[in-house]
Design a protein around this motif. Structure first.
Motif, PDB file in Angstrom:
ATOM      1  N   THR A  92      37.817   1.427  11.869  1.00 34.52           N
ATOM      2  CA  THR A  92      38.585   1.486  13.669  1.00 34.52           C
ATOM      3  C   THR A  92      39.767   1.303  13.233  1.00 34.52           C
ATOM      4  O   THR A  92      40.578   0.761  12.408  1.00 34.52           O
ATOM      5  CB  THR A  92      37.708   0.749  15.036  1.00 34.52           C
ATOM      6  OG1 THR A  92      38.103  -0.379  14.468  1.00 34.52           O
ATOM      7  CG2 THR A  92      36.311   0.943  14.891  1.00 34.52           C
ATOM      8  N   LYS A  93      40.607   1.454  14.799  1.00 37.01           N
ATOM      9  CA  LYS A  93      41.902   0.997  14.916  1.00 37.01           C
ATOM     10  C   LYS A  93      42.380  -0.816  14.348  1.00 37.01           C
ATOM     11  O   LYS A  93      43.653  -0.849  13.861  1.00 37.01           O
ATOM     12  CB  LYS A  93      43.068   1.222  16.135  1.00 37.01           C
ATOM     13  CG  LYS A  93      44.336   1.278  16.391  1.00 37.01           C
ATOM     14  CD  LYS A  93      44.473   1.325  17.557  1.00 37.01           C
ATOM     15  CE  LYS A  93      46.706   0.661  17.553  1.00 37.01           C
ATOM     16  NZ  LYS A  93      46.587   1.846  19.237  1.00 37.01           N
ATOM     17  N   ASP A  94      41.154  -1.342  15.024  1.00 35.47           N
ATOM     18  CA  ASP A  94      41.725  -3.068  14.781  1.00 35.47           C
ATOM     19  C   ASP A  94      40.655  -2.917  13.066  1.00 35.47           C
ATOM     20  O   ASP A  94      41.038  -4.253  13.120  1.00 35.47           O
ATOM     21  CB  ASP A  94      40.911  -3.340  15.446  1.00 35.47           C
ATOM     22  CG  ASP A  94      39.164  -3.208  16.257  1.00 35.47           C
ATOM     23  OD1 ASP A  94      38.881  -2.812  14.681  1.00 35.47           O
ATOM     24  OD2 ASP A  94      38.862  -3.763  17.145  1.00 35.47           O
ATOM     25  N   GLY A  95      40.498  -2.406  12.942  1.00 34.13           N
ATOM     26  CA  GLY A  95      40.067  -2.979  10.761  1.00 34.13           C
ATOM     27  C   GLY A  95      38.412  -2.838  10.590  1.00 34.13           C
ATOM     28  O   GLY A  95      38.300  -3.080   9.393  1.00 34.13           O
ATOM     29  N   ALA A  96      37.793  -2.851  12.307  1.00 31.66           N
ATOM     30  CA  ALA A  96      36.467  -2.956  12.204  1.00 31.66           C
ATOM     31  C   ALA A  96      35.600  -1.431  11.208  1.00 31.66           C
ATOM     32  O   ALA A  96      35.810  -0.665  11.734  1.00 31.66           O
ATOM     33  CB  ALA A  96      35.733  -2.882  13.929  1.00 31.66           C
ATOM     34  N   GLN A  97      34.869  -1.932   9.875  1.00 32.70           N
ATOM     35  CA  GLN A  97      33.782  -0.201  10.314  1.00 32.70           C
ATOM     36  C   GLN A  97      33.120  -0.574  10.747  1.00 32.70           C
ATOM     37  O   GLN A  97      31.969  -1.123  11.565  1.00 32.70           O
ATOM     38  CB  GLN A  97      32.660  -0.794   8.655  1.00 32.70           C
ATOM     39  CG  GLN A  97      32.869  -0.480   8.064  1.00 32.70           C
ATOM     40  CD  GLN A  97      32.209   0.530   6.597  1.00 32.70           C
ATOM     41  OE1 GLN A  97      32.743   0.109   5.591  1.00 32.70           O
ATOM     42  NE2 GLN A  97      30.761  -0.536   6.344  1.00 32.70           N
ATOM     43  N   ILE A  98      32.343   0.948  10.971  1.00 33.02           N
ATOM     44  CA  ILE A  98      31.499   1.598  11.973  1.00 33.02           C
ATOM     45  C   ILE A  98      30.703   2.577  10.913  1.00 33.02           C
ATOM     46  O   ILE A  98      31.548   3.034  10.025  1.00 33.02           O
ATOM     47  CB  ILE A  98      31.809   1.898  13.043  1.00 33.02           C
ATOM     48  CG1 ILE A  98      33.101   3.409  12.985  1.00 33.02           C
ATOM     49  CG2 ILE A  98      32.364   1.557  14.132  1.00 33.02           C
ATOM     50  CD1 ILE A  98      32.952   4.325  14.692  1.00 33.02           C
ATOM     51  N   TRP A  99      29.655   3.419  11.405  1.00 32.91           N
ATOM     52  CA  TRP A  99      28.990   4.388  10.483  1.00 32.91           C
ATOM     53  C   TRP A  99      28.718   5.233  10.966  1.00 32.91           C
ATOM     54  O   TRP A  99      28.274   5.006  12.731  1.00 32.91           O
ATOM     55  CB  TRP A  99      27.566   3.684  10.365  1.00 32.91           C
ATOM     56  CG  TRP A  99      27.098   3.299   8.786  1.00 32.91           C
ATOM     57  CD1 TRP A  99      27.539   1.685   8.798  1.00 32.91           C
ATOM     58  CD2 TRP A  99      27.221   3.899   8.107  1.00 32.91           C
ATOM     59  NE1 TRP A  99      27.404   0.984   7.211  1.00 32.91           N
ATOM     60  CE2 TRP A  99      27.241   2.792   6.411  1.00 32.91           C
ATOM     61  CE3 TRP A  99      27.069   4.842   6.887  1.00 32.91           C
ATOM     62  CZ2 TRP A  99      26.976   2.929   5.409  1.00 32.91           C
ATOM     63  CZ3 TRP A  99      27.516   4.910   5.807  1.00 32.91           C
ATOM     64  CH2 TRP A  99      27.357   3.778   4.708  1.00 32.91           C
ATOM     65  N   GLY A 100      28.919   6.234  11.041  1.00 32.64           N
ATOM     66  CA  GLY A 100      28.590   7.822  11.671  1.00 32.64           C
ATOM     67  C   GLY A 100      28.114   8.697  11.223  1.00 32.64           C
ATOM     68  O   GLY A 100      27.617   8.602   9.864  1.00 32.64           O
ATOM     69  N   ARG A 101      27.179   9.542  11.879  1.00 33.01           N
ATOM     70  CA  ARG A 101      26.854  10.633  11.428  1.00 33.01           C
ATOM     71  C   ARG A 101      27.386  11.505  11.681  1.00 33.01           C
ATOM     72  O   ARG A 101      27.540  12.376  12.482  1.00 33.01           O
ATOM     73  CB  ARG A 101      25.039  10.843  12.152  1.00 33.01           C
ATOM     74  CG  ARG A 101      24.664  12.277  11.408  1.00 33.01           C
ATOM     75  CD  ARG A 101      24.300  11.967  10.294  1.00 33.01           C
ATOM     76  NE  ARG A 101      23.517  13.903  10.129  1.00 33.01           N
ATOM     77  CZ  ARG A 101      22.613  13.711   8.859  1.00 33.01           C
ATOM     78  NH1 ARG A 101      22.770  12.723   7.401  1.00 33.01           N
ATOM     79  NH2 ARG A 101      22.569  14.752   8.332  1.00 33.01           N
ATOM     80  N   LEU A 102      28.281  12.510  10.640  1.00 35.83           N
ATOM     81  CA  LEU A 102      29.179  13.448  10.887  1.00 35.83           C
ATOM     82  C   LEU A 102      28.192  14.813  10.838  1.00 35.83           C
ATOM     83  O   LEU A 102      28.086  15.374   9.460  1.00 35.83           O
ATOM     84  CB  LEU A 102      30.114  13.165  10.534  1.00 35.83           C
ATOM     85  CG  LEU A 102      30.882  14.281   9.349  1.00 35.83           C
ATOM     86  CD1 LEU A 102      32.217  14.391  10.231  1.00 35.83           C
ATOM     87  CD2 LEU A 102      31.944  14.258   8.724  1.00 35.83           C
ATOM     88  N   ASN A 103      28.615  15.698  11.070  1.00 33.94           N
ATOM     89  CA  ASN A 103      28.012  17.637  11.440  1.00 33.94           C
ATOM     90  C   ASN A 103      29.418  17.841  11.655  1.00 33.94           C
ATOM     91  O   ASN A 103      30.493  17.976  12.664  1.00 33.94           O
ATOM     92  CB  ASN A 103      27.215  17.960  12.619  1.00 33.94           C
ATOM     93  CG  ASN A 103      26.166  17.368  12.512  1.00 33.94           C
ATOM     94  OD1 ASN A 103      24.991  17.324  11.482  1.00 33.94           O
ATOM     95  ND2 ASN A 103      25.909  15.954  13.155  1.00 33.94           N
ATOM     96  N   VAL A 104      29.776  18.842  10.895  1.00 35.87           N
ATOM     97  CA  VAL A 104      30.867  19.594  10.447  1.00 35.87           C
ATOM     98  C   VAL A 104      30.875  21.107  10.471  1.00 35.87           C
ATOM     99  O   VAL A 104      29.908  21.797   9.667  1.00 35.87           O
ATOM    100  CB  VAL A 104      31.801  19.471   9.646  1.00 35.87           C
ATOM    101  CG1 VAL A 104      32.947  20.290   9.262  1.00 35.87           C
ATOM    102  CG2 VAL A 104      31.499  17.889   9.941  1.00 35.87           C
ATOM    103  N   SER A 105      31.235  21.497  11.506  1.00 38.56           N
ATOM    104  CA  SER A 105      31.032  23.443  11.011  1.00 38.56           C
ATOM    105  C   SER A 105      32.101  24.144  11.169  1.00 38.56           C
ATOM    106  O   SER A 105      33.606  23.706  12.169  1.00 38.56           O
ATOM    107  CB  SER A 105      30.535  24.355  11.957  1.00 38.56           C
ATOM    108  OG  SER A 105      30.884  23.787  13.639  1.00 38.56           O
TER     109      SER A 105
END
Length: 276
Positions: A92-105
Motif C-alpha cells: 500500500t501507499k504507506d508501506g503495509a503489505q496486503i494479500w489479494g486474489r487477482l483475476n485478470v482478463s
C-alpha cells in the motif's frame, strides 16, 4: 462492442457497478499501466484515483510475486491465454503489505481499438493471516508430538479417511510426519491379540458418546512391538450421528518395560521368601 458503442443506460450501469463494487477493479493497457481504478481499489491500496491512473502494476506489487504475474501477463498479451488468476501480495501507499486474489482478463474491441485488460482484486489478507497462524500452530503441534513420541489422528466417518500426524517413525516405523489412509490401515499395525480390545473400546465410545481410552500394542513396519496409550473423542452432528473422531496416542513402551521388570523382580523376591 466498445464502450463508446454502449447505449447511455448501459454506460451508466457500468459506471455504477464500477464505482460501487466491493472488489478492486482496474482497467489497464497492454503495458500494465492503469487507465481506470475504482474506489475499492483506491481504498485497498491507499492511493487516490488520480495517483493510481498512470502507475504501472509493478509499482505496488510485491517484487517476489511480480515475476509470476508478469509472465502470465505476457501470455495474456500474446493471446496464448485470455485470463488468469493468482494470489499476490501488494504494497500500500504507506508501506503495509496486503494479500489479494487477482483475476485478470483481456477484452478485445470489435471496432478495432486497442485491447484492454481488466483486473479484479479481492483482498484476502485476513484469510492469509489465518492460514499462516494455522500453519504455525500445526508446526508447533507436530514438534510437540514428536518431542513426546506421540501421534494425533482425525478419522472422518463420512469418507472413511484416517489422517495421522506426529512422530509416526517411533510409533509405526513410518518415515513421514503425516499419513492419510483408511481405518483398516491403522488396524494392520495393531497387534493381532489386541485388535478386538481396540475395536471394542472404539465401539463403546461411539455408542456411549464418552471418551475413548485404550492401552495396546502395535507392530511397527520393522516388526518391533511397541506399547501405546490412546485417548479420543467422537464428534456428532445435530441429529446425533457421529461425524468424526479426534485423538492422540503416546508411546509408553519404556513404562511398560519398567512395569514388567518390576513385576519380575517382585516375583523373584516372593520365590526367595518361599524358599526360605
Amino acid at each position: 462492442m466498445s464502450s463508446k458503442a454502449l447505449p447511455a443506460p448501459a454506460k451508466q450501469l457500468f459506471r455504477y457497478l464500477f464505482e460501487q463494487a466491493s472488489l478492486g477493479i482496474a482497467v489497464e493497457d497492454l503495458e500494465g499501466n492503469l487507465l481506470l481504478a475504482n474506489p475499492a481499489l483506491c481504498s485497498m491500496l491507499g492511493y487516490t484515483e488520480k495517483e493510481l491512473c498512470g502507475m504501472s502494476c509493478s509499482e505496488f506489487a510485491n517484487p517476489e510475486d511480480s515475476q509470476d504475474d508478469w509472465a502470465l501477463f505476457q501470455q495474456l498479451r500474446a493471446g496464448v491465454i485470455d485470463h488468469y488468476s493468482l494470489e499476490n501480495r501488494y504494497l500500500t501507499k504507506d508501506g503495509a503489505q496486503i494479500w489479494g486474489r487477482l483475476n485478470v482478463s483481456l477484452s478485445t474491441d470489435d471496432d478495432g481499438g486497442s485491447p484492454l485488460v481488466f483486473a479484479f482484486v479481492e483482498e484476502i489478507t485476513e484469510r492469509k493471516l489465518t492460514e499462516e497462524d494455522l500453519a504455525r500452530t500445526n508446526a508447533q503441534l507436530r514438534l510437540a508430538l514428536e518431542a513426546g513420541r506421540s501421534v494425533g489422528w482425525e478419522w472422518d466417518l463420512k469418507t472413511g479417511r484416517d489422517f495421522w500426524f506426529g512422530d509416526l517413525q517411533t510409533m509405526f516405523g513410518i518415515p513421514s510426519h503425516t499419513f492419510v489412509g483408511r481405518l483398516e490401515d491403522f488396524y494392520r499395525y495393531v497387534h493381532p491379540d489386541d485388535r478386538q480390545l481396540v475395536a471394542k473400546a472404539v465401539a463403546d465410545a461411539r455408542q456411549s458418546q464418552k471418551p475413548y481410552v485404550a492401552e495396546f500394542r502395535v507392530i511397527r513396519s520393522d516388526g518391533t512391538v511397541r506399547w501405546v496409550t490412546a485417548t479420543g473423542q467422537f464428534y456428532y452432528a445435530a441429529n446425533g450421528d457421529p461425524e468424526r473422531m479426534l485423538g492422540m496416542a503416546a508411546d509408553i513402551t519404556e513404562r511398560k518395560l519398567v512395569e514388567q521388570a518390576l513385576r519380575e523382580s517382585e516375583a523373584r523376591e516372593r520365590n526367595k521368601i518361599q524358599e526360605v
